[in-house]
Scaffold this active site. Structure first.
Site, PDB file in Angstrom:
ATOM      1  N   ASP A  98      -2.894   6.671   1.548  1.00  0.00           N
ATOM      2  CA  ASP A  98      -3.311   5.275   1.553  1.00  0.00           C
ATOM      3  C   ASP A  98      -4.432   5.043   0.529  1.00  0.00           C
ATOM      4  O   ASP A  98      -5.052   5.992   0.052  1.00  0.00           O
ATOM      5  CB  ASP A  98      -3.706   4.802   2.956  1.00  0.00           C
ATOM      6  CG  ASP A  98      -4.936   5.501   3.503  1.00  0.00           C
ATOM      7  OD1 ASP A  98      -6.019   5.331   2.903  1.00  0.00           O
ATOM      8  OD2 ASP A  98      -4.834   6.209   4.516  1.00  0.00           O
ATOM      9  N   LYS A  99      -4.669   3.803   0.221  1.00  0.00           N
ATOM     10  CA  LYS A  99      -5.591   3.454  -0.865  1.00  0.00           C
ATOM     11  C   LYS A  99      -6.974   4.051  -0.678  1.00  0.00           C
ATOM     12  O   LYS A  99      -7.610   4.501  -1.642  1.00  0.00           O
ATOM     13  CB  LYS A  99      -5.695   1.931  -0.978  1.00  0.00           C
ATOM     14  CG  LYS A  99      -6.586   1.449  -2.116  1.00  0.00           C
ATOM     15  CD  LYS A  99      -6.578  -0.067  -2.236  1.00  0.00           C
ATOM     16  CE  LYS A  99      -7.452  -0.518  -3.397  1.00  0.00           C
ATOM     17  NZ  LYS A  99      -7.461  -1.999  -3.555  1.00  0.00           N
TER      18      LYS A  99
END
Length: 243
Positions: A98-99
Site C-alpha cells: 500500500d502507498k
C-alpha cells in the site's frame, strides 16, 4: 491459449493490461483486430502496432519501494510506479504494497512467474517488520498468529514474533487488502510503519530505498516451468537508483 495469456507469457504486459492494448486496436490477429480473451496459437500471424509479437527477454527485479509510491502503472494515478521507475523495458509489480508502506516489491515481465508467486494455493511466504503506536503484549502476538476477523473472513494462521516494545515481525501466506494494518487495528493498535523484508527466498536485505537489483537464479527457483535467465537489466547483485 488466450491472447491475454500469450502477451503475458511473451513479456509485453500483464493479462489484465492486455485488454487495454486490444481495446485500443493495437493487436492484430491473422489480419483482423484482436479482442480480449480471444483464443490464439503461437503459429497465428500476431502483430503489435504492425510488428510481429515475439517473446521478450525475461526481467526479474527487486525494488525497495519508498513510502508514498503507489503500486500501479496507471499514468492517471498520482505517485505511480512509472514516475519512480526508469527502465528500458516493460515490467509490472508482483502484488502490491500500500502507498504508506515500504520495502520489497518484485517487478517482472514474466506473467507465469508472477502468477505462481501470487497464487493462493502456493502459500508463498511474505515477511514484514511492523511498528505500532503503543506497547505490545504477548496476547496481541498470539491473537495475530491465530487469525483475526477482517473483511468478512478470518485470516490464515501466521507466524508473529515480538521484536521490541512497539515492533514485531509477521510472516503471512496470504495477501488481503491492507491485511496487517486491518489485523492490528482490530486488536486495538495502529500501524505506524510497515516494511516488507522478504518474499519467498528473496530478501530486501541492505538494498537502498528507491533502488533495485536483478534477482539471481537461486532466488527465482522453483518456478512453474523452466528456470529463467537472470534479470538482464542489471548485473547480479548490483543496484541502481530509480529516478
Amino acid at each position: 491459449m488466450r491472447i491475454n495469456k500469450l502477451l503475458s507469457n511473451y513479456g509485453y504486459c500483464s493479462r489484465k493490461e492486455a485488454n487495454r492494448l486490444l481495446e485500443a486496436g493495437r493487436i492484430n490477429i491473422n489480419g483482423l483486430p484482436g479482442i480480449p480473451g480471444q483464443w490464439v496459437e503461437e503459429t497465428d500471424d500476431l502483430l503489435l502496432d504492425g510488428l510481429p509479437l515475439q517473446p521478450q527477454e525475461k526481467i526479474y527485479l527487486a525494488y525497495h519501494k519508498p513510502p508514498g509510491v503507489v503500486c500501479t502503472l496507471s499514468p492517471f494515478a498520482r505517485d505511480n510506479l512509472l514516475l519512480n521507475l526508469s527502465l528500458p523495458k516493460y515490467v509490472f509489480p508482483v502484488g502490491r504494497l500500500d502507498k504508506d508502506s515500504r520495502g520489497l516489491l518484485l517487478l517482472t515481465n514474466d506473467g507465469d512467474w508472477a502468477h505462481h508467486l501470487l497464487s493462493d494455493e502456493h502459500h508463498v511466504e511474505k515477511e514484514y517488520a511492523v511498528t505500532v503506536d503503543r506497547p505490545l503484549t504477548e496476547s496481541f502476538a498470539l491473537a495475530m498468529a491465530e487469525g483475526v476477523d477482517i473483511l468478512g473472513t478470518r485470516t490464515r494462521p501466521c507466524t508473529v514474533t515480538l521484536t521490541g516494545t512497539h515492533t514485531f515481525s509477521i510472516i503471512l501466506t496470504q495477501g488481503l487488502n491492507r491485511q496487517i494494518r486491518r489485523m492490528a487495528f482490530a486488536l486495538g493498535y495502529t500501524v505506524t510503519d510497515l516494511q516488507r523484508v522478504r518474499m519467498a527466498k528473496i530478501l530486501l536485505d541492505n538494498l537502498p530505498e528507491g533502488e533495485c537489483r536483478s534477482l539471481s537464479k537461486e532466488e527465482l527457483h522453483p518456478l512453474p516451468a523452466e528456470n529463467p535467465k537472470e534479470g538482464e537489466i542489471l548485473p547480479e547483485g548490483s543496484s541502481t537508483p530509480l529516478e
